[in-house]
Design a protein around this motif. Structure first.
Motif, PDB file in Angstrom:
ATOM      1  N   PHE A   1      29.260   8.512  -2.422  1.00  0.00           N
ATOM      2  CA  PHE A   1      30.547   9.100  -2.285  1.00  0.00           C
ATOM      3  C   PHE A   1      30.590  10.117  -0.989  1.00  0.00           C
ATOM      4  N   CYS A   2      29.795  11.234  -1.427  1.00  0.00           N
ATOM      5  CA  CYS A   2      29.671  12.588  -0.245  1.00  0.00           C
ATOM      6  C   CYS A   2      29.492  11.467   0.847  1.00  0.00           C
ATOM      7  N   VAL A   3      28.343  10.956   1.110  1.00  0.00           N
ATOM      8  CA  VAL A   3      27.910  10.088   2.104  1.00  0.00           C
ATOM      9  C   VAL A   3      29.097   9.457   3.024  1.00  0.00           C
ATOM     10  N   ALA A   4      29.994   9.015   2.304  1.00  0.00           N
ATOM     11  CA  ALA A   4      30.694   8.328   3.062  1.00  0.00           C
ATOM     12  C   ALA A   4      31.702   9.803   3.649  1.00  0.00           C
ATOM     13  N   GLY A   5      32.042  10.511   2.873  1.00  0.00           N
ATOM     14  CA  GLY A   5      33.416  11.592   3.586  1.00  0.00           C
ATOM     15  C   GLY A   5      32.728  12.493   4.281  1.00  0.00           C
ATOM     16  N   ALA A   6      31.300  12.874   4.013  1.00  0.00           N
ATOM     17  CA  ALA A   6      30.958  13.811   5.482  1.00  0.00           C
ATOM     18  C   ALA A   6      30.835  12.692   6.718  1.00  0.00           C
ATOM     19  N   PHE A   7      30.984  11.424   6.110  1.00  0.00           N
ATOM     20  CA  PHE A   7      30.192  10.634   8.043  1.00  0.00           C
ATOM     21  C   PHE A   7      32.108  10.360   8.065  1.00  0.00           C
ATOM     22  N   MET A   8      32.775   9.858   7.582  1.00  0.00           N
ATOM     23  CA  MET A   8      34.491  10.587   8.012  1.00  0.00           C
ATOM     24  C   MET A   8      34.473  11.627   8.626  1.00  0.00           C
ATOM     25  N   VAL A   9      34.222  12.449   8.204  1.00  0.00           N
ATOM     26  CA  VAL A   9      34.534  13.647   8.913  1.00  0.00           C
ATOM     27  C   VAL A   9      33.762  13.734  10.261  1.00  0.00           C
TER      28      VAL A   9
END
Length: 73
Positions: free
Chosen positions: A21-29
């Protein structure tokens, strides 16, 4: 008394999914589509790892179902 997921299988699966979730959120930003989908894949892997660990006996054991008065099976 139920442990409500306080097992090695549950903790491991949730921790891996949280990292995803953290990885996906960071790359989404960062507007990085491949990185976002990599994070989503990590989330799925967390669920798989937790399920495999549960099948290996590291999860919560199932309790027998109680019969409700007046119901017939």
């Amino acid at each position: 008394m139920a442990s409500h997921g306080h097992t090695p299988a549950a903790w491991t699966g949730v921790i891996i999914a949280f990292i995803g979730f953290c990885v996906a959120g960071a790359f989404m930003v960062m507007a990085n589509v491949p990185g976002f989908w990599a994070g989503m894949a990590i989330i799925v892997i967390g669920g798989i790892v937790g399920g495999v660990m549960r099948m290996a006996g590291m999860g919560q054991t199932k309790r027998p179902q109680r019969q409700v008065a007046g119901s017939e099976s």
